[in-house]
Write an enzyme that holds these catalytic residues in place. Structure first.
Site, PDB file in Angstrom:
ATOM      1  N   ASP A   1      15.835 -10.684 -29.800  1.00  0.00           N
ATOM      2  CA  ASP A   1      16.485 -10.245 -28.566  1.00  0.00           C
ATOM      3  C   ASP A   1      16.361 -11.385 -27.543  1.00  0.00           C
ATOM      4  O   ASP A   1      15.697 -12.394 -27.768  1.00  0.00           O
ATOM      5  CB  ASP A   1      15.892  -8.921 -28.064  1.00  0.00           C
TER       6      ASP A   1
HETATM    7  C1  NOJ Z   1      19.055  -7.698 -24.347  1.00  0.00           C
HETATM    8  C2  NOJ Z   1      19.314  -6.368 -25.009  1.00  0.00           C
HETATM    9  O1  NOJ Z   1      18.088  -5.724 -25.297  1.00  0.00           O
HETATM   10  C3  NOJ Z   1      20.113  -6.469 -26.296  1.00  0.00           C
HETATM   11  O2  NOJ Z   1      20.435  -5.168 -26.714  1.00  0.00           O
HETATM   12  C4  NOJ Z   1      21.338  -7.321 -26.106  1.00  0.00           C
HETATM   13  O3  NOJ Z   1      22.057  -7.396 -27.303  1.00  0.00           O
HETATM   14  C5  NOJ Z   1      20.923  -8.698 -25.634  1.00  0.00           C
HETATM   15  N1  NOJ Z   1      20.200  -8.582 -24.381  1.00  0.00           N
HETATM   16  C6  NOJ Z   1      22.100  -9.639 -25.464  1.00  0.00           C
HETATM   17  O4  NOJ Z   1      22.836  -9.272 -24.364  1.00  0.00           O
END
Ligand code: NOJ
Length: 761
Positions: free
Chosen positions: A300
Site C-alpha cells: 500500500d
Molecule cells: C491507500 C489505500 O489504502 C489503498 O486502498 C489505495 O489503493 C492506495 N492508497 C493507492 O491510492
C-alpha cells in the site's frame, strides 16, 4: 500467530441452489480468466538474465503520477517522470490517466530504456471510472451479483480506454464497525456475501482474457483484517484470534483466489505485532503457501517505510528487507526498494533469487495484460471518446443505483408517491447538490455529472406538480438560520422529501467517525419540519450505517440511499414514485447507538444470552446486555422493505437427518401478497447448536433474489451439504461435526422461519 495445521479452505462456499420455479436473477456468469503460456516464461527468463540488479529493482518501483492519495508524492512533474523512466527506475505509475498522457509515458519506456519493458498503469477505480456507480457498500445492498459484475465491466471498459491496466479493487475487507470510514468501500459485515461479491467484481474486471484491451487486472485488498481496526480508527491495530481471522476475514480473499485475482495488496495495519507489509507469516506461509496465491503483491501507499513508524524497522533499509522477504513485490511510493534493495543484495542480506521472483511476477503481469505485444493497446483516444459516459453505462449505473436503495420504513404506505401530487418540498443540504453525490473514491468522476435529487424529482413528476426547495442548513455546521425558510417551504407543500446525511469526505480512507449521528444540525431540521405535521420522507445519504432512532420513531418513510453516483436523482425518483419497487437489503447492521459497535448479526451466544422478549419489565440482571440500550439493532443485517409484501411458508426439509455424504434440501414457498410486482432476497442461515468450539447464532449460507408478480408464489430451495456445515474445530482442522443444526429461511437475519435437522456420523 502460529497456524499449525494445513487446512483446506476450499469448498467453504460451494453451495448449490435448487429452484423449482422461475428465478429471475441467475448468478453472475463467472469463468476464470485464461492464464499463462510457455512463451511467457521463456521471454521473462531471458529478460531477467540480461537485467542488472538496478534495472530489476526499477521494475519494482511504483509511483504516483496523478491524483495523490497519500501523505507523500513524487513531484507531479512530467519531466521528472520521464527521467525516472529513462534511468530504468520505475516499473509503473498509478492514479494517472488519459489515453494521450499514458501513451506519452509509455513511449519513453519502450523507446528509451535498456530493455524496452512497458510500464504498468494502476488506479483506484472503486465504484466506477467516469460513470460513477453507488459506493460498494450500496452496491452490496442490491445482493445482485449479475448487476455488480456489470458495474465492474462498465468501470473497466471506461478505465482501460484511458490507459489503465490495473485496478486497486475490489476492496474486500469485512467490517463490523461503522465508525471505520472505509466500510463504505467494502461489502459489509458478512463473509459469505462478501465472498460472492468479491468474485463478481473480479470477473467483471478481469473477464475471460486479461490481455484484451477492455479488461484489467484486479487487486484484492487489503490483506488482512484491515476492517477490524481498533475503535474503527483508520490504520489502527487489528488484534484477533486465528479463529476469527479464518472464519470472518480470510474468506473473501480465498474467494478472490478462486476467481483468479491477479494481484493483492497487504494492509496498513499490524496483525499480531507485525505490520501486514512485513508479515512473512501471513503473506508467505498463509497467503502463498497455504492458500495458493500466485499473483503479484503490491504494497500500500508508503507502507514499506511506515514500518519504521510501526517500530519494526529502524530505517528504510530494514523496512525494505522485511517487505521483500515477506513477499511484497512492488513498492508503492516508499522509494525503499529503489534506494535500498541494490545495497541489500550486494551485502548478501537479500538473496538475488528473492529479487528475481518479484521481478518475475511484475513481468508476468505485464505480459498477461498483453503489454509486451502492444504497449499502447489500452491508451486509445478514440475508445476514450466513445466509452466515457456512454449511454449504456449510464443505464447500468441507474439500474445499479435503484437496486442499491434500501427502504427502511414505510408507514401506511406513504411511498410510492403519486406523480400528480400538487406540491412537493425538497428540503435539506443534499436536495440540490451534485458535488457530494459521487461519494468517496470518485476522483475520476466529475462532480457536475450527477443528476441531483431535485432534478430527478422534477423530471419525474407531472407538469402540474410544484417542486419547491429549501436547503434548511449545511451538512455539518451549527447554523440554524435557514430553518425558518425551510419550515415555510414545508408548510406550502403536500409532502416533504428531506435529503440529509453525510458529505462525501466523511467516509472512505482516513475518515473514521467517533459518532454515528446525522452530522450538524440536520436532525434538528428534521424535527422542526416534523412539527409542521406534513408527511415526511427522509432520504439518507451516507457511507455507513448511521444512528437514526428519532427518525425511525417519528418519520413515516425512510430510504437509505448511500452515495449513488452519476444517476442519483434519477434512481431516487424511480423509487420515490414507484417506477422501481425497492429491493435492497442491508449488508450491514444498523446500530441504535455507537456504543453497540462492533455489532454484527453472526455473533456468538455467550454464557448469559439476553432475550428482550422475555424481559418485559427490564429487570433481567446478570445477562450479556446493556443497561441503557437494547441488544437489538435498529435494522438488522439483511433487512429491507418493499412496496409489496411477501409471505413465507414453513420450511420443508426432505430429511430429518443426513450423513456427511448426503445433502439436505431446504425449501420454502414465497408468495407476493401485495398489489405490485416486487423482488425479494430469500436468505438462508444455519446454526450449529453444539460444537467443539462456540459457533455463531446464525451464519448466512445462501440467498436468491427472486421476482414475483402480485399473487404469485415461487418455491425456492437450497441444498446444504456437510461442507456447508464445516468450520475450524477445536484442533483447527476443517470439518463438520455431527449433531443438531438449526436452519432458518427468511426476509432478513431476524425475521425467519426455523427448522432443524441432525448430522449423523
Ligand atoms: C491507500 C489505500 O489504502 C489503498 O486502498 C489505495 O489503493 C492506495 N492508497 C493507492 O491510492
Amino acid at each position: 500467530m502460529k497456524f499449525p495445521y494445513k487446512i483446506n479452505f476450499y469448498g467453504i462456499f460451494i453451495f448449490t441452489f435448487v429452484v423449482f420455479t422461475l428465478i429471475s436473477a441467475s448468478p453472475a456468469k463467472q469463468e476464470k480468466p485464461s492464464k499463462k503460456d510457455d512463451s511467457r516464461d521463456k521471454k521473462i527468463e531471458e529478460l531477467i538474465s540480461k537485467m542488472t540488479i538496478e534495472e530489476k529493482v526499477g521494475q519494482l518501483n511504483f509511483l504516483v503520477a496523478g491524483v495523490v492519495t497519500g501523505p507523500t508524492a513524487t513531484p507531479a512533474d512530467p519531466a521528472k517522470f520521464t527521467s525516472l523512466i529513462k534511468e530504468n527506475k520505475v516499473g509503473g505509475f498509478f492514479n494517472t490517466y488519459g489515453a494521450d498522457f499514458t501513451r506519452q509515458l509509455q513511449k519513453v519506456a519502450v523507446e528509451n530504456t535498456t530493455h524496452k519493458i512497458p510500464l504498468i498503469f494502476g488506479a483506484d477505480i472503486i465504484h466506477g471510472f467516469r460513470t460513477i456507480f453507488p459506493i460498494p457498500l450500496g452496491q452490496a445492498a442490491s445482493w445482485d451479483m449479475a448487476e455488480i459484475e456489470r458495474a465492474e465491466r462498465v468501470a473497466t471498459v471506461e478505465a482501460t480506454a484511458v490507459g489503465i491496466h490495473w485496478n486497486f479493487a475490489p476492496m474486500i475487507d469485512i467490517s463490523r464497525d461503522p465508525r471505520w470510514g472505509r466500510i463504505a468501500e467494502g461489502s459489509g459485515e458478512d463473509p459469505y456475501l462478501g465472498s460472492m461479491i468479491a468474485k463478481a467484481r473480479i470477473y467483471g474486471m478481469q473477464g475471460k482474457d486479461l490481455s484484451a484491451d477492455n479488461t484489467m487486472a484486479a487487486c484484492a485488498k487489503h490483506f488482512i483484517a484491515y476492517g477490524a481496526a481498533e475503535s474503527g480508527r483508520d490504520y489502527n491495530v487489528a488484534d484477533m484470534s486465528e479463529r476469527t481471522l479464518r472464519d470472518i476475514y480470510l474468506p473473501p480473499f480465498i474467494a478472490s483466489i478462486e476467481a483468479g485475482v491477479a494481484t493483492m495488496m497487504p494492509s496498513f495495519n499490524e496483525i499480531d505485532g507485525m505490520p501486514a507489509t512485513g508479515n512473512k507469516f501471513m503473506l508467505d506461509s498463509v497467503l502463498r503457501k497455504e492458500l495458493g496465491f500466485e499473483g503479484l503483491l503490491v504494497s500500500d501507499y508508503g507502507a514499506i517505510n511506515e514500518m519504521v513508524n510501526h517500530g519494526v524497522a529502524a530505517d528504510s533499509k530494514e523496512a525494505a528487507k522485511l517487505a521483500i522477504k515477506a513477499g511484497v513485490d512492488m513498492d508503492m511510493e516508499s522509494y525503499a526498494y529503489l534506494t535500498q534493495l541494490p545495497q541489500l543484495i550486494k551485502e548478501g542480506k537479500v538473496n538475488i533469487e528473492t529479487l528475481n521472483e518479484s521481478v518475475r511476477r511484475v513481468l508476468r503481469l505485464k505480459y498477461d495484460l498483453g503489454l509486451f505485444d502492444d504497449p499502447y493497446k489500452y491508451s486509445n483516444a478514440s475508445r476514450e471518446k466513445k466509452e466515457i459516459l456512454a449511454k449504456d453505462h449510464l443505464e447500468a449505473a441507474r439500474t445499479m443505483a435503484k437496486k442499491s436503495i434500501v427502504l427502511l420504513k414505510n408507514e401506511n404506505n406513504l411511498l410510492p408517491l403519486s406523480k400528480d401530487v400538487k406540491s412537493i418540498a425538497v428540503i435539506g443540504p443534499l436536495g440540490d447538490n451534485k458535488k457530494e453525490l459521487n461519494g468517496t473514491w470518485s476522483f475520476f468522476g466529475n462532480e457536475n455529472d450527477p443528476v441531483s435529487i431535485i432534478e430527478g424529482i422534477k423530471q419525474k413528476v407531472s407538469k402540474n406538480t410544484k417542486v419547491l426547495f429549501a436547503k434548511g442548513c449545511e451538512i455539518n455546521t451549527a447554523s440554524t438560520e435557514l430553518f425558518d425558510e425551510a419550515i415555510k417551504t414545508a408548510e406550502n407543500s403536500d409532502v416533504v422529501i428531506m435529503a440529509v446525511g453525510e458529505d462525501a469526505s466523511m467516509s472512505g480512507e482516513a475518515a473514521s467517525r467517533a459518532t454515528l449521528d446525522i452530522p450538524g444540525v440536520q436532525l434538528e431540521l428534521i424535527k422542526a419540519i416534523h412539527k409542521t405535521g406534513k408527511p415526511i420522507v427522509v432520504l439518507l445519504t451516507s457511507g455507513r450505517p448511521l444512528t437514526i432512532n428519532w427518525v425511525d420513531e417519528n418519520v413515516p418513510a425512510i430510504l437509505e440511499t448511500w452515495f449513488l453516483g452519476t444517476q442519483t436523482g434519477n434512481a431516487i425518483a424511480d423509487v420515490l414514485f414507484g417506477d422501481y419497487n425497492p429491493s435492497g437489503k442491508l449488508p450491514v447492521t444498523f446500530p441504535r447507538s455507537v456504543g453497540q459497535v462492533p455489532f454484527y448479526y453472526n455473533h456468538k451466544n455467550t454464557g448469559r444470552p439476553y432475550d428482550e422478549s422475555k424481559d418485559p419489565n427490564n429487570t433481567w440482571k446478570y445477562a450479556s446486555r446493556f443497561i441503557d440500550v437494547s441488544n437489538t439493532p435498529l435494522y438488522p443485517f439483511g433487512y429491507g422493505l418493499s412496496y409489496t409484501t411477501f409471505e413465507y411458508s414453513d420450511i420443508q426439509l426432505d430429511k430429518k437427518q443426513i450423513n456427511p455424504s448426503e445433502k439436505i434440501k431446504v425449501s420454502v414457498n414465497v408468495k407476493n401478497t401485495g398489489k405490485v410486482a416486487g423482488e425479494e432476497v430469500v436468505q438462508l442461515y444455519i446454526r450449529d447448536v453444539v460444537g467443539s468450539v462456540t459457533r455463531p447464532v446464525k451464519e448466512l449460507k445462501g440467498f436468491r433474489k427472486i421476482s414475483l408478480q402480485p399473487g404469485e408464489t415461487q418455491a425456492v430451495a437450497f441444498e446444504i451439504s456437510a461442507n456447508d456445515l464445516a468450520f475450524y474445530n477445536l484442533d483447527m482442522t476443517w470439518g463438520a461435526e455431527p449433531g443438531e443444526f438449526k436452519v432458518f429461511v427468511g426476509t432478513d437475519s431476524q425475521n425467519v422461519k426455523e427448522a432443524g435437522f441432525t448430522l449423523i456420523k
